[in-house]
Design an enzyme around this catalytic site. Structure first.
Site, mmCIF file in Angstrom:
data_model
loop_
_atom_site.group_PDB
_atom_site.id
_atom_site.type_symbol
_atom_site.label_atom_id
_atom_site.label_comp_id
_atom_site.label_asym_id
_atom_site.label_seq_id
_atom_site.Cartn_x
_atom_site.Cartn_y
_atom_site.Cartn_z
ATOM 1 C CD GLU A 270 -2.846 -1.356 2.321
ATOM 2 O OE1 GLU A 270 -2.843 -0.474 3.196
ATOM 3 O OE2 GLU A 270 -3.589 -2.359 2.364
ATOM 4 C CD GLU B 69 -4.093 -7.952 1.542
ATOM 5 O OE1 GLU B 69 -5.021 -7.297 2.037
ATOM 6 O OE2 GLU B 69 -2.893 -7.594 1.620
HETATM 7 O O1 G3I Z 1 -4.256 -10.250 18.304
HETATM 8 C C1 G3I Z 1 -5.055 -9.358 19.078
HETATM 9 C C2 G3I Z 1 -5.845 -10.119 20.106
HETATM 10 O O2 G3I Z 1 -4.963 -10.734 21.007
HETATM 11 C C3 G3I Z 1 -6.797 -9.169 20.836
HETATM 12 O O3 G3I Z 1 -7.635 -9.929 21.669
HETATM 13 C C4 G3I Z 1 -7.671 -8.431 19.819
HETATM 14 C C5 G3I Z 1 -8.550 -7.381 20.525
HETATM 15 O O4 G3I Z 1 -9.054 -6.445 19.624
HETATM 16 O O5 G3I Z 1 -6.850 -7.757 18.883
HETATM 17 C C6 G3I Z 1 -6.023 -8.650 18.135
HETATM 18 O O6 G3I Z 1 -5.265 -7.931 17.166
HETATM 19 C C7 G3I Z 1 -5.981 -7.469 16.039
HETATM 20 C C8 G3I Z 1 -5.467 -8.230 14.818
HETATM 21 O O7 G3I Z 1 -6.069 -7.712 13.634
HETATM 22 C C9 G3I Z 1 -5.708 -9.745 14.859
HETATM 23 O O8 G3I Z 1 -7.081 -10.014 14.873
HETATM 24 C C10 G3I Z 1 -5.691 -5.994 15.863
HETATM 25 O O9 G3I Z 1 -6.293 -5.287 16.935
HETATM 26 C C11 G3I Z 1 -6.262 -5.503 14.538
HETATM 27 O O10 G3I Z 1 -5.852 -4.164 14.321
HETATM 28 C C12 G3I Z 1 -5.720 -6.368 13.405
HETATM 29 O O11 G3I Z 1 -6.331 -5.937 12.198
HETATM 30 C C13 G3I Z 1 -5.730 -6.418 11.012
HETATM 31 C C14 G3I Z 1 -5.374 -5.216 10.130
HETATM 32 O O12 G3I Z 1 -4.924 -5.673 8.859
HETATM 33 C C15 G3I Z 1 -4.268 -4.355 10.750
HETATM 34 O O13 G3I Z 1 -3.067 -5.082 10.876
HETATM 35 C C16 G3I Z 1 -6.741 -7.329 10.319
HETATM 36 O O14 G3I Z 1 -6.890 -8.530 11.091
HETATM 37 C C17 G3I Z 1 -6.235 -7.693 8.923
HETATM 38 O O15 G3I Z 1 -7.252 -8.385 8.223
HETATM 39 C C18 G3I Z 1 -5.884 -6.416 8.152
HETATM 40 O O16 G3I Z 1 -5.335 -6.828 6.905
HETATM 41 C C19 G3I Z 1 -5.096 -5.802 5.960
HETATM 42 C C20 G3I Z 1 -3.831 -6.205 5.196
HETATM 43 O O17 G3I Z 1 -2.763 -6.393 6.091
HETATM 44 C C21 G3I Z 1 -3.468 -5.167 4.143
HETATM 45 N N1 G3I Z 1 -4.611 -4.923 3.248
HETATM 46 C C22 G3I Z 1 -5.865 -4.604 3.892
HETATM 47 C C23 G3I Z 1 -6.236 -5.665 4.929
HETATM 48 C C24 G3I Z 1 -7.581 -5.363 5.582
HETATM 49 O O18 G3I Z 1 -7.527 -4.173 6.320
#
Ligand code: G3I
Length: 376
Positions: free
Chosen positions: A170, A287
């Site tokens: 990105e 993705e």
């Molecule tokens: O792992 C912790 C967990 O221990 C805790 O209980 C929970 C509470 O909210 O949070 C968990 O972490 C979260 C993680 O996802 C795993 O589920 C983070 O808060 C959350 O910010 C994170 O979001 C991810 C996001 O990227 C930011 O990294 C999404 O799962 C993931 O699908 C998303 O993926 C992105 C790609 O990397 C890039 N392209 C877009 C895509 C969608 O946004």
């Protein structure tokens, strides 16, 4: 496997592209050349080994749900490739400066390997999911050292275990036709190093894992309209400029977070793919999922709308040489980022992924698998 072009110097200039990259964060030939580096040794451009014929199918897995045996089994039942969704991001590997924690990422990559599946790496450079300490750095030399060290340590740790790396994710601005930052997104990395953070990252990755294919990954390249068209132009320009500087880039990653109420630009995307083929650069769908908050009237309508956009995407990407792999961003509607980020206003559950909330395959997914299988 097609041979990759090794000398890009004879490629004619594409009129207009340089002018479009005209902001403070523009990619300029000079910004790459100031690296003072010579041509890099080109690495292996390996295709994911597939358990099933045709284009390898993969899905992103989350360590958060790994204790759920039913969830784990879905990946074994459906996937050639199993991709850590979050565990290879900067902030999850190096939350404390200099302290690398590979526990969760190793668990997922080893799960894939021990079961004869491949994995790809997502991602070294991103504007999101970075540790707070990174944002406090203001010195360019320190920033470059941190970037290179992170990539070298992580790529070295996983060397031989990942077929591809999203080296940058990105980096193109959300709307290159309007954003103040121009062609590239304003991030911690552009603020520290400008556009040259991109070639620096690719060079570090190529040194640390010569066997992994190096990918530039981005979203919003699929729909109809001038914004996506501009993003595709910027992507091609970025690839050409890396090649002009003799920096290895093996593939473009098409995220394919498809909005069910948008049309995929089948022709535009097809032309984009053809241009990548001319440059000797592959394509991975990294993705895929469907964002359906604008589709009302129930699950059948949601799935029909999803089937249309996914089918259009496949029309574009399966024309000509097949993509390297197709990965969905999760496997079951039980676990997806979509409902958290773009929910239906009335609380209707989203249906973004191959399997529904009862882990039953959707018709569009079965059709996708048939088309991937016969696409070699
Ligand atoms: O792992 C912790 C967990 O221990 C805790 O209980 C929970 C509470 O909210 O949070 C968990 O972490 C979260 C993680 O996802 C795993 O589920 C983070 O808060 C959350 O910010 C994170 O979001 C991810 C996001 O990227 C930011 O990294 C999404 O799962 C993931 O699908 C998303 O993926 C992105 C790609 O990397 C890039 N392209 C877009 C895509 C969608 O946004």
């Amino acid at each position: 496997m097609r041979p990759r072009r090794q000398d890009h110097r004879s490629r004619p200039a594409v009129p207009g592209t340089a002018a479009r990259l005209n902001s403070a964060s523009a990619l300029t030939r000079r910004s790459f050349l100031t690296l003072g580096t010579s041509a890099l040794a080109l690495g292996v451009c390996g295709r994911a080994a597939a358990a099933s014929p045709g284009v390898p199918f993969g899905a992103a897995i989350q360590s958060d749900h790994f204790d759920d045996e039913t969830y784990r089994q879905l990946f074994l039942d459906h996937c050639d490739m199993i991709v850590p969704m979050n565990e290879l991001k900067f902030g999850l590997l190096q939350w404390e400066r200099g302290e690398f924690d590979f526990t969760r990422a190793d668990m997922l990559v080893d799960f894939a390997r021990e079961n004869g599946r491949t994995s790809r790496g997502h991602t070294f450079v991103w504007h999101s999911t970075n540790p707070p300490w990174l944002e406090t750095i203001t010195d360019a030399r320190e920033g470059e050292a941190v970037l290179v060290e992170h990539i070298e340590r992580v790529a070295d740790h996983f060397r031989g275990r990942l077929t591809e790396w999203d080296v940058v994710n990105e980096v193109i601005s959300n709307d290159p036709t309007r954003d103040a930052s121009g062609a590239l997104r304003d991030t911690v990395w552009t603020r520290l190093l400008g556009p040259r953070h991109i070639p620096i990252a690719f060079q570090a990755a190529a040194r640390a894992d010569p066997g992994a294919a190096l990918v530039v990954n981005d979203y919003g390249l699929e729909p109809e309209g001038e914004v996506a068209e501009a993003k595709r132009r910027v992507m091609l320009d970025l690839v050409r400029q890396l090649q002009d500087a003799n920096i290895r880039v093996d593939a473009v990653g098409l995220q394919a977070h498809l909005y069910a109420h948008f049309r995929v630009d089948v022709e535009g995307l097809g032309r984009f793919k053809e241009e990548l083929e001319r440059l000797g650069v592959g394509l991975t769908i990294t993705e895929l999922d469907v964002i359906d908050f604008q589709i009302h009237g129930g699950s059948r309508r949601q799935d029909r709308a999803a089937a249309r956009v996914v089918s259009d995407l496949l029309d574009a990407v399966l024309a000509g040489p097949p993509p390297r792999a197709l990965v969905t961003w999760g496997i079951t509607d039980r676990h997806s980022w979509v409902d958290g980020s773009m929910p239906h206003a009335d609380g209707t559950p989203s249906r973004p992924l191959p399997l529904d909330a009862n882990d039953q395959p959707k018709a569009w997914y079965l059709d996708l698998r048939r088309r991937l299988t016969s696409a070699d």
